[in-house]
Design a protein around this motif. Sequence first.
Motif, PDB file in Angstrom:
ATOM      1  N   LEU A 112       0.831  -1.201   0.000  1.00 47.12           N
ATOM      2  CA  LEU A 112       0.000   0.000   0.000  1.00 47.12           C
ATOM      3  C   LEU A 112       0.872   1.259   0.000  1.00 47.12           C
ATOM      4  O   LEU A 112       0.606   2.216  -0.723  1.00 47.12           O
ATOM      5  CB  LEU A 112      -0.926   0.002   1.208  1.00 47.12           C
ATOM      6  CG  LEU A 112      -1.837   1.227   1.343  1.00 47.12           C
ATOM      7  CD1 LEU A 112      -2.801   1.309   0.158  1.00 47.12           C
ATOM      8  CD2 LEU A 112      -2.597   1.219   2.664  1.00 47.12           C
ATOM      9  N   VAL A 113       1.926   1.240   0.813  1.00 49.46           N
ATOM     10  CA  VAL A 113       2.834   2.390   0.876  1.00 49.46           C
ATOM     11  C   VAL A 113       3.447   2.660  -0.489  1.00 49.46           C
ATOM     12  O   VAL A 113       3.487   3.809  -0.965  1.00 49.46           O
ATOM     13  CB  VAL A 113       3.934   2.140   1.928  1.00 49.46           C
ATOM     14  CG1 VAL A 113       4.982   3.256   1.886  1.00 49.46           C
ATOM     15  CG2 VAL A 113       3.325   2.028   3.325  1.00 49.46           C
ATOM     16  N   ASP A 114       3.914   1.606  -1.153  1.00 50.70           N
ATOM     17  CA  ASP A 114       4.531   1.781  -2.465  1.00 50.70           C
ATOM     18  C   ASP A 114       3.545   2.352  -3.472  1.00 50.70           C
ATOM     19  O   ASP A 114       3.899   3.214  -4.289  1.00 50.70           O
ATOM     20  CB  ASP A 114       5.080   0.431  -2.958  1.00 50.70           C
ATOM     21  CG  ASP A 114       5.945   0.587  -4.202  1.00 50.70           C
ATOM     22  OD1 ASP A 114       6.947   1.320  -4.150  1.00 50.70           O
ATOM     23  OD2 ASP A 114       5.609  -0.027  -5.238  1.00 50.70           O
ATOM     24  N   ASN A 115       2.302   1.911  -3.389  1.00 51.77           N
ATOM     25  CA  ASN A 115       1.291   2.437  -4.309  1.00 51.77           C
ATOM     26  C   ASN A 115       0.946   3.887  -4.014  1.00 51.77           C
ATOM     27  O   ASN A 115       0.694   4.679  -4.931  1.00 51.77           O
ATOM     28  CB  ASN A 115       0.046   1.551  -4.263  1.00 51.77           C
ATOM     29  CG  ASN A 115       0.202   0.291  -5.090  1.00 51.77           C
ATOM     30  OD1 ASN A 115       0.540   0.357  -6.270  1.00 51.77           O
ATOM     31  ND2 ASN A 115      -0.009  -0.863  -4.473  1.00 51.77           N
ATOM     32  N   LEU A 116       0.935   4.263  -2.751  1.00 52.14           N
ATOM     33  CA  LEU A 116       0.723   5.676  -2.415  1.00 52.14           C
ATOM     34  C   LEU A 116       1.848   6.534  -3.000  1.00 52.14           C
ATOM     35  O   LEU A 116       1.598   7.600  -3.589  1.00 52.14           O
ATOM     36  CB  LEU A 116       0.664   5.849  -0.903  1.00 52.14           C
ATOM     37  CG  LEU A 116      -0.598   5.328  -0.209  1.00 52.14           C
ATOM     38  CD1 LEU A 116      -0.412   5.308   1.302  1.00 52.14           C
ATOM     39  CD2 LEU A 116      -1.817   6.182  -0.588  1.00 52.14           C
TER      40      LEU A 116
ATOM     41  N   VAL B  65       9.432  -3.031  11.571  1.00 51.19           N
ATOM     42  CA  VAL B  65       9.958  -3.651  10.352  1.00 51.19           C
ATOM     43  C   VAL B  65      10.465  -2.582   9.393  1.00 51.19           C
ATOM     44  O   VAL B  65      11.565  -2.696   8.826  1.00 51.19           O
ATOM     45  CB  VAL B  65       8.879  -4.533   9.686  1.00 51.19           C
ATOM     46  CG1 VAL B  65       9.353  -5.021   8.313  1.00 51.19           C
ATOM     47  CG2 VAL B  65       8.540  -5.723  10.578  1.00 51.19           C
ATOM     48  N   ALA B  66       9.689  -1.516   9.208  1.00 50.87           N
ATOM     49  CA  ALA B  66      10.130  -0.422   8.346  1.00 50.87           C
ATOM     50  C   ALA B  66      11.380   0.249   8.904  1.00 50.87           C
ATOM     51  O   ALA B  66      12.277   0.654   8.142  1.00 50.87           O
ATOM     52  CB  ALA B  66       9.008   0.596   8.185  1.00 50.87           C
ATOM     53  N   GLU B  67      11.463   0.368  10.215  1.00 49.67           N
ATOM     54  CA  GLU B  67      12.639   0.973  10.830  1.00 49.67           C
ATOM     55  C   GLU B  67      13.894   0.155  10.538  1.00 49.67           C
ATOM     56  O   GLU B  67      14.928   0.687  10.117  1.00 49.67           O
ATOM     57  CB  GLU B  67      12.447   1.099  12.345  1.00 49.67           C
ATOM     58  CG  GLU B  67      11.408   2.132  12.757  1.00 49.67           C
ATOM     59  CD  GLU B  67      11.205   2.151  14.256  1.00 49.67           C
ATOM     60  OE1 GLU B  67      12.014   1.511  14.982  1.00 49.67           O
ATOM     61  OE2 GLU B  67      10.248   2.798  14.718  1.00 49.67           O
TER      62      GLU B  67
ATOM     63  N   ASP C 131      17.060   0.750   4.907  1.00 49.74           N
ATOM     64  CA  ASP C 131      17.970   0.753   3.755  1.00 49.74           C
ATOM     65  C   ASP C 131      17.427  -0.066   2.590  1.00 49.74           C
ATOM     66  O   ASP C 131      17.894   0.089   1.459  1.00 49.74           O
ATOM     67  CB  ASP C 131      19.341   0.208   4.164  1.00 49.74           C
ATOM     68  CG  ASP C 131      20.093   1.162   5.085  1.00 49.74           C
ATOM     69  OD1 ASP C 131      19.714   2.342   5.143  1.00 49.74           O
ATOM     70  OD2 ASP C 131      21.044   0.709   5.756  1.00 49.74           O
ATOM     71  N   TRP C 132      16.484  -0.957   2.859  1.00 49.85           N
ATOM     72  CA  TRP C 132      15.893  -1.809   1.827  1.00 49.85           C
ATOM     73  C   TRP C 132      14.665  -1.161   1.190  1.00 49.85           C
ATOM     74  O   TRP C 132      14.173  -1.637   0.172  1.00 49.85           O
ATOM     75  CB  TRP C 132      15.518  -3.167   2.431  1.00 49.85           C
ATOM     76  CG  TRP C 132      16.703  -3.922   2.951  1.00 49.85           C
ATOM     77  CD1 TRP C 132      17.457  -3.622   4.054  1.00 49.85           C
ATOM     78  CD2 TRP C 132      17.299  -5.090   2.385  1.00 49.85           C
ATOM     79  NE1 TRP C 132      18.468  -4.525   4.217  1.00 49.85           N
ATOM     80  CE2 TRP C 132      18.402  -5.437   3.205  1.00 49.85           C
ATOM     81  CE3 TRP C 132      17.006  -5.879   1.272  1.00 49.85           C
ATOM     82  CZ2 TRP C 132      19.211  -6.532   2.945  1.00 49.85           C
ATOM     83  CZ3 TRP C 132      17.808  -6.978   1.008  1.00 49.85           C
ATOM     84  CH2 TRP C 132      18.892  -7.297   1.835  1.00 49.85           C
ATOM     85  N   PHE C 133      14.184  -0.090   1.816  1.00 49.89           N
ATOM     86  CA  PHE C 133      13.054   0.674   1.284  1.00 49.89           C
ATOM     87  C   PHE C 133      13.447   2.151   1.243  1.00 49.89           C
ATOM     88  O   PHE C 133      12.905   2.974   2.004  1.00 49.89           O
ATOM     89  CB  PHE C 133      11.805   0.453   2.144  1.00 49.89           C
ATOM     90  CG  PHE C 133      11.245  -0.942   2.059  1.00 49.89           C
ATOM     91  CD1 PHE C 133      10.350  -1.280   1.058  1.00 49.89           C
ATOM     92  CD2 PHE C 133      11.631  -1.915   2.963  1.00 49.89           C
ATOM     93  CE1 PHE C 133       9.834  -2.568   0.966  1.00 49.89           C
ATOM     94  CE2 PHE C 133      11.130  -3.209   2.878  1.00 49.89           C
ATOM     95  CZ  PHE C 133      10.226  -3.535   1.879  1.00 49.89           C
ATOM     96  N   PRO C 134      14.396   2.504   0.386  1.00 52.25           N
ATOM     97  CA  PRO C 134      14.959   3.864   0.423  1.00 52.25           C
ATOM     98  C   PRO C 134      13.956   4.956   0.073  1.00 52.25           C
ATOM     99  O   PRO C 134      14.170   6.120   0.414  1.00 52.25           O
ATOM    100  CB  PRO C 134      16.090   3.791  -0.614  1.00 52.25           C
ATOM    101  CG  PRO C 134      15.713   2.656  -1.525  1.00 52.25           C
ATOM    102  CD  PRO C 134      15.023   1.663  -0.647  1.00 52.25           C
TER     103      PRO C 134
ATOM    104  N   VAL D 198      14.268  -2.838  -2.336  1.00 53.15           N
ATOM    105  CA  VAL D 198      15.471  -2.750  -3.165  1.00 53.15           C
ATOM    106  C   VAL D 198      16.628  -3.335  -2.364  1.00 53.15           C
ATOM    107  O   VAL D 198      16.880  -2.903  -1.234  1.00 53.15           O
ATOM    108  CB  VAL D 198      15.782  -1.284  -3.542  1.00 53.15           C
ATOM    109  CG1 VAL D 198      17.078  -1.204  -4.341  1.00 53.15           C
ATOM    110  CG2 VAL D 198      14.634  -0.673  -4.324  1.00 53.15           C
ATOM    111  N   VAL D 199      17.337  -4.315  -2.927  1.00 50.91           N
ATOM    112  CA  VAL D 199      18.491  -4.895  -2.246  1.00 50.91           C
ATOM    113  C   VAL D 199      19.618  -3.869  -2.230  1.00 50.91           C
ATOM    114  O   VAL D 199      20.006  -3.356  -3.280  1.00 50.91           O
ATOM    115  CB  VAL D 199      18.955  -6.190  -2.945  1.00 50.91           C
ATOM    116  CG1 VAL D 199      20.200  -6.747  -2.267  1.00 50.91           C
ATOM    117  CG2 VAL D 199      17.835  -7.233  -2.921  1.00 50.91           C
TER     118      VAL D 199
END
Length: 327
Positions: A26-30, A43-45, A49-52, A126-127
């Motif tokens: 959902l976040v990515d779509n927003l 988890v986001a915290e 680095d994997w969700f820049p 993103v790796v």
Amino acid sequence: MKLRTGGSIAVVLPSPIGDSLIGLVLVDNLIRNGYRPVVFGWVAEQLADWFPQVTVGRPDAWQRAFDTVIELRPTDYASALSRSGKTLCLAALPEYGGSKHMVDRIVDIASNVLGLSDVTRENGLVVPAGVMRGRFDNRVVIHPTGSHPEKMWSRKKFLALSRVLSRRRLQPSFLVAPAEFSVWSDIAQEGCEVNALPQLSEVAAWIAESSWFIGNDSGLGHLASCIGVPTLSLFMRQGLARSWRPGWGPGAVVLPPSLLPFGGLRERLWQRLLTVRRVTSAFQTLHGKHARALHHYAAADFGDAASTQATHAARIGMLPGAQSRRF
């Protein structure tokens, strides 16, 4: 509900790893549709680095700061982030229920409830550049635990599976939580490798640098799938697998045979009914299907891979809180 252009948005993720990774769809779509949500959740915290592209917030710094607060399931702090004290709880929506895969339910909500036009099933992982995907050609991560004991295959069978993999010149690597390490560290005496890493980002790197993942119905299977590591997931029943199987990268589900007529009885006995032979066969099929796709990574024979892994494992083991045991 149409989101207000220019309005401030918070997305509060649930605690389980798999649920959070699905919520990040959902976040990515927003973000794809021009919004700039602030995301809350451990988890986001730990995977920042994997969700820049994601802005991560801490609740104490954002009290009463948002026009719209979205939470997948009720939490004890989301309402405090809202100016109105109200939240949009996705679990209360009809689109959140049903029999579709959970990712597809989030996609439906993004399209049909929030009115987003550019919608995807991806969550934007993103790796990081410092992580070498598929570095260890033969390493199979085995995740034998989970947050729900009733969903966990037996310890004895996981150990038997690891011996089968070793005979086939693969290198099983057990991965458990730090709190579980004392219970599992003794398997090193049986020739097994077992690791516990303190940060989820380190767990993600360990999985990403491996080539295969086998585990129970749990969050790390979703993480492996997100990263693109071929994933074999053990489920107690078909209904759970239909909705909750890892839904991104290559993978397969293995279930016990339907020998019993009653679902409740099958659930109680699924660990006995699901044999090592059945899991091995499912992994062999997955391995054969996707092995060629992994050949573009740096290839090494089993001996070289083991030597390289020992060096890498020593580096991981030096991180604060990391624990590792080998025979």
